[in-house]
Scaffold this active site. Structure first.
Site, mmCIF file in Angstrom:
data_model
loop_
_atom_site.group_PDB
_atom_site.id
_atom_site.type_symbol
_atom_site.label_atom_id
_atom_site.label_comp_id
_atom_site.label_asym_id
_atom_site.label_seq_id
_atom_site.Cartn_x
_atom_site.Cartn_y
_atom_site.Cartn_z
ATOM 1 N N LYS A 54 0.842 -1.206 0.000
ATOM 2 C CA LYS A 54 0.000 0.000 0.000
ATOM 3 C C LYS A 54 0.871 1.248 0.000
ATOM 4 O O LYS A 54 0.604 2.211 -0.720
ATOM 5 C CB LYS A 54 -0.943 -0.019 1.215
ATOM 6 C CG LYS A 54 -2.044 -1.052 1.065
ATOM 7 C CD LYS A 54 -2.773 -1.357 2.351
ATOM 8 C CE LYS A 54 -3.762 -2.502 2.143
ATOM 9 N NZ LYS A 54 -4.360 -2.995 3.384
ATOM 10 N N GLN A 98 -4.411 -1.572 9.752
ATOM 11 C CA GLN A 98 -4.351 -2.908 9.141
ATOM 12 C C GLN A 98 -4.962 -3.958 10.081
ATOM 13 O O GLN A 98 -4.578 -4.060 11.247
ATOM 14 C CB GLN A 98 -2.886 -3.265 8.826
ATOM 15 C CG GLN A 98 -2.708 -4.572 8.090
ATOM 16 C CD GLN A 98 -3.286 -4.558 6.673
ATOM 17 O OE1 GLN A 98 -3.128 -3.612 5.923
ATOM 18 N NE2 GLN A 98 -3.997 -5.617 6.319
ATOM 19 N N ASP A 121 -10.965 2.916 4.354
ATOM 20 C CA ASP A 121 -11.371 1.512 4.258
ATOM 21 C C ASP A 121 -12.895 1.382 4.166
ATOM 22 O O ASP A 121 -13.408 0.320 3.820
ATOM 23 C CB ASP A 121 -10.901 0.751 5.508
ATOM 24 C CG ASP A 121 -9.696 -0.123 5.219
ATOM 25 O OD1 ASP A 121 -9.465 -0.447 4.041
ATOM 26 O OD2 ASP A 121 -8.993 -0.494 6.186
#
Ligand code: NDP
Length: 297
Positions: A54, A98, A121
């Site tokens: 990422k 994460q 997200d």
């Protein structure tokens, strides 16, 4: 005739190039660039790999990237303090914590702590609620949002189509259905959601013009379960033993690719299908969060 292949790898590369151009233009006009922060707790190798990918993708697109690595025994309060700091940081427009987090941390408490405007997200309840009530100005979860892009960019507009989504998880199945139900571009589909309690799954899947499978079990969808000419999107990512390979395993989807490609009109491969789209849409969400922040200023 075998199905046409939907290459997520190619579509994601196009989107990432578009984002790079968008970021360069924003740098010119606004004098600033979007910023993405990733927070990793612990040293899980898979999570480290994802976070690294990422960061690399963000930098390649010209997005400012901040990577925060915390020890596995970091107390929850300390993690929440990091998140609050990022919420207040004007250089950061997207925050990604994460998952999975270590067992001693309440995942939901951390996700709720992220400013919804920086929730790239799309997991914050505010964004989940907005999406499920049909809002268009929302940060949508990256994987299903990527699937919508794959459909649109291959001329498979879901509008008016019957889409069957197999799987009802919060990260794929449910937001997938919400996106497809929205009014407007990328939506306006008739959506059926199936799951492990759905009786006679083949009868349901055979009705799909577009079949999206997010189960996590190889060969869940076989050729007899697909309507001829249907679009088949395989979200599944499964490791199966392959002693003949160097790594000892292969990555396969939820769909019996070889057989289904003889029936379907379009199909995504695994790997190289939905997977690469997720990071592309994370970058896209970060740029959207940045431009929304400019509008608020
Ligand atoms: P979950 O395990 O959270 O959800 C799986 C869903 O599949 C559940 O709703 C479950 O039903 C349903 N299901 C399980 N067995 C069957 C069955 N036999 N028939 C019908 N439905 C069934 O998984 P996720 O949604 O998180 O992930 C699904 C897959 O997608 C995984 O392989 C994952 O690795 C992959 N994935 C890939 C991503 C990418 O970037 N490519 C990103 C995210 C996920 P029930 O609710 O009744 O239990």
């Amino acid at each position: 005739m075998p199905a046409q292949l939907i290459s997520g790898r190619d579509i994601a590369a196009t989107i990432r190039e578009e984002i790079r151009e968008r970021v360069a233009a924003l740098k010119e006009s606004a004098g600033r660039v979007p910023g993405l922060a990733t927070v990793l707790v612990g040293d899980d190798p898979a999570s480290q790999l994802y976070v690294g990918m990422k960061k690399k993708a963000a930098l390649a697109a010209g997005i400012h990237s901040q990577q925060i690595q915390l020890p596995g025994d970091t107390p929850q309060d300390e993690l929440l303090g990091v998140v609050h700091g990022l919420n207040a940081n004007p250089e950061i427009h997207g925050i990604l914590v994460q998952l999975p987090l270590p067992d001693h941390i309440d995942e939901q408490a951390v996700l709720v702590a992220v400013d919804p405007a920086k929730d790239v997200d799309g997991f914050h309840p505010v964004n989940v609620g907005k999406l499920s009530t049909g809002a268009l100005d929302v940060l949508a979860p990256c994987t299903p949002w990527g699937v919508v892009q794959m459909l649109l960019r291959t001329g498979n507009d879901p509008s008016g189509k019957h889409v069957v989504v197999v799987g009802r998880s919060n990260i794929v199945g449910r937001p997938m259905a919400s996106l497809l139900l929205r009014r407007g571009r990328g939506g306006d589909a008739t959506v059926t959601v199936a799951h492990s309690r759905t009786p006679d799954l083949p009868r349901v899947t055979r009705e799909a013009d577009i079949l999206i499978v997010a189960v996590g079990r190889p060969d869940t969808v076989t050729a007899d379960m697909v309507k001829p000419g249907a679009v088949v999107i395989d979200v599944g990512t499964n490791r199966v033993d392959a002693p003949d390979t160097e790594r000892g395993y292969r990555v396969v989807g939820d769909v019996d690719f070889e057989a289904v490609k003889e029936v379907a009109g379009w199909i995504t491969p695994v790997p190289g299908g939905v997977g690469p789209m997720t990071i592309a849409m994370l970058l896209s969400n970060t740029v959207d969060a940045f431009t929304a922040s400019l509008d608020r200023d």
